[in-house]
Scaffold this motif. Sequence first.
Motif, short mmCIF file in Angstrom:
data_model
loop_
_atom_site.label_atom_id
_atom_site.label_comp_id
_atom_site.label_asym_id
_atom_site.label_seq_id
_atom_site.Cartn_x
_atom_site.Cartn_y
_atom_site.Cartn_z
N GLN A 259 -2.35 28.63 82.23
CA GLN A 259 -3.26 28.29 81.23
C GLN A 259 -4.34 29.21 81.03
O GLN A 259 -5.29 29.43 81.57
N PRO A 260 -3.99 30.13 80.07
CA PRO A 260 -5.24 30.97 79.67
C PRO A 260 -6.62 30.42 79.17
O PRO A 260 -6.61 29.33 78.91
N LEU A 261 -7.61 31.10 79.52
CA LEU A 261 -9.05 30.71 79.12
C LEU A 261 -8.95 30.01 77.65
O LEU A 261 -8.67 31.25 77.01
N GLY A 262 -9.46 29.16 77.43
CA GLY A 262 -9.66 28.76 76.02
C GLY A 262 -8.36 28.45 75.24
O GLY A 262 -8.37 28.08 74.22
N ALA A 263 -7.34 28.20 76.05
CA ALA A 263 -6.06 27.85 75.66
C ALA A 263 -5.79 26.43 75.62
O ALA A 263 -6.08 25.65 76.61
N PRO A 264 -5.39 25.61 74.40
CA PRO A 264 -5.18 24.36 74.56
C PRO A 264 -4.10 23.73 75.49
O PRO A 264 -3.96 22.58 75.76
N ARG A 265 -2.98 24.58 75.81
CA ARG A 265 -1.84 24.27 76.37
C ARG A 265 -1.53 25.22 77.37
O ARG A 265 -1.68 26.46 77.01
N PRO A 266 -0.83 24.97 78.69
CA PRO A 266 -0.32 26.15 79.33
C PRO A 266 0.82 26.86 78.81
O PRO A 266 1.65 26.35 77.79
N VAL A 267 1.17 27.80 79.69
CA VAL A 267 2.24 28.86 79.02
C VAL A 267 3.14 28.78 80.23
O VAL A 267 2.73 29.26 81.13
N ASP A 268 4.58 28.57 79.93
CA ASP A 268 5.45 28.58 80.86
C ASP A 268 5.75 30.07 81.70
O ASP A 268 5.72 31.26 80.75
N VAL A 269 5.76 30.43 82.86
CA VAL A 269 5.93 31.65 83.25
C VAL A 269 7.02 31.66 84.25
O VAL A 269 7.12 30.68 85.18
N ASP A 270 7.99 32.82 84.71
CA ASP A 270 8.68 32.94 85.55
C ASP A 270 8.59 33.98 86.37
O ASP A 270 8.96 35.09 86.09
#
Length: 448
Positions: A259-270
């Motif tokens: 979850q980047p700073l200031g982002a409303p939701r997390p991002v999937d990473v592999d």
Amino acid sequence: MRVLIIDDDPDVADSLGRLVGQMQADVSVVHDATAALRDISDSLPDLILCDVRMPRQGGFDLLPKLRRAAPRARVVLMSAYGSLDTAQRAIDAGADDFLTKPIGRERLEELLQGAAGPQHADVLAAFAPERARFGDLVGQSPPMRTVFGLIEKIAPFPTTVLILGESGSGKELVAREIHRRSDRADGPFVPVNCAAIPDTLIEAELFGYRKGAFTGADQDRSGLIEQASGGTLFLDEIGDLPLPLQVKLLRVIQEGQVQPLGAPRPVDVDVRWVTATLQDLEAAVEQGTFRQDLYFRLNVFTIRLPPLRERRDDLRLLAGHLLAALNERYGPRIRGIEAAAFDLLARHDWPGNVRELENVLERASILSDRDMITAEAIQGLVGASGKAVSAAGYAPATLSIKAETRRLEQLLIRKALEETGGNRTHAARLLEISHRALLYKMKEYGIS
């Protein structure tokens, strides 16, 4: 010219010794490994003729010990049962030559001339044999062969890897080789030195941020974890990661989301996780400076990279490999290393490991006026006895406390900056002075 003959057959050894003695050489004949090593310690030979087949320790077992005990000597393995495969194995193992017994007078004369002539300067071939290479890693010693085997085993699997090793031992090269041999080789390899990023910036660097997340965040930026998605993230000096970030990193590893700073939701990473440290993480867990749950997540598969002092058999190969790289960078100027210079390298303990060896060879190649690295050039860098001219091996040049204090300060500052990859904040912490005091002293001493 001093020649040592090692053969368990007294008749063969004595006959060969008489023949060599007729060539005005000083000959010693021994019949086993123990006597050979004792003879070498008394008087270093210029040429060693060693039989392959002997009880207890044969020529192949003895070869690395001979190299360590007499780094200047030419070592020739010999056998009455010679074959092309045996000869190739001998050369790959580090022998200078292989001969089939009986050895003729003409061939012996060639060997003695080679040991006494220009080659006795111990010119290092500026390459490592293909069998001594493992990607960008170089080595033939048993500890490194173990490392190569572990890399081959773990590379195809997505398992988290923890690399343990001293500074300068090549941890990033191991991480790159794991990536190169994995099914993620076409993806990104993102190296991160956790000790080189200030605590105030490391969260933004790793996790990224969205526009407006903090003052100065005027656009979206993906973090290093997200940039490594589809490939490998290498976190060097993981033991220096601040405790609050250890919690967040554990969550990313467990959930596969950042979850980047200031982002409303997390991002999937592999991401394939490879980490490294020179610290004792178990001790850090006991002291409360490293989270136990994160340690268990990272320590699934461990590779211990040996320091250079534990793989001295590789010194010749590494020196040649590094000289080849220097010649490629600056032009083909250096042919090799004089025997006396290599003796100094062989006696040094290399606290800075391969990185220190590379630095010493680069500086020595600049200092040498000839196409060979000389003992004089090496002596100024590692000392006449092989001791490093550094803060660790500090020796006063004068009895002036004022002058020597300044000299020692400069050595310590340079060492701290080297250890932290140039990070002044972390260097000041190691030196136990303020950041401002470090900047002042760097300016005073002209350290950039």
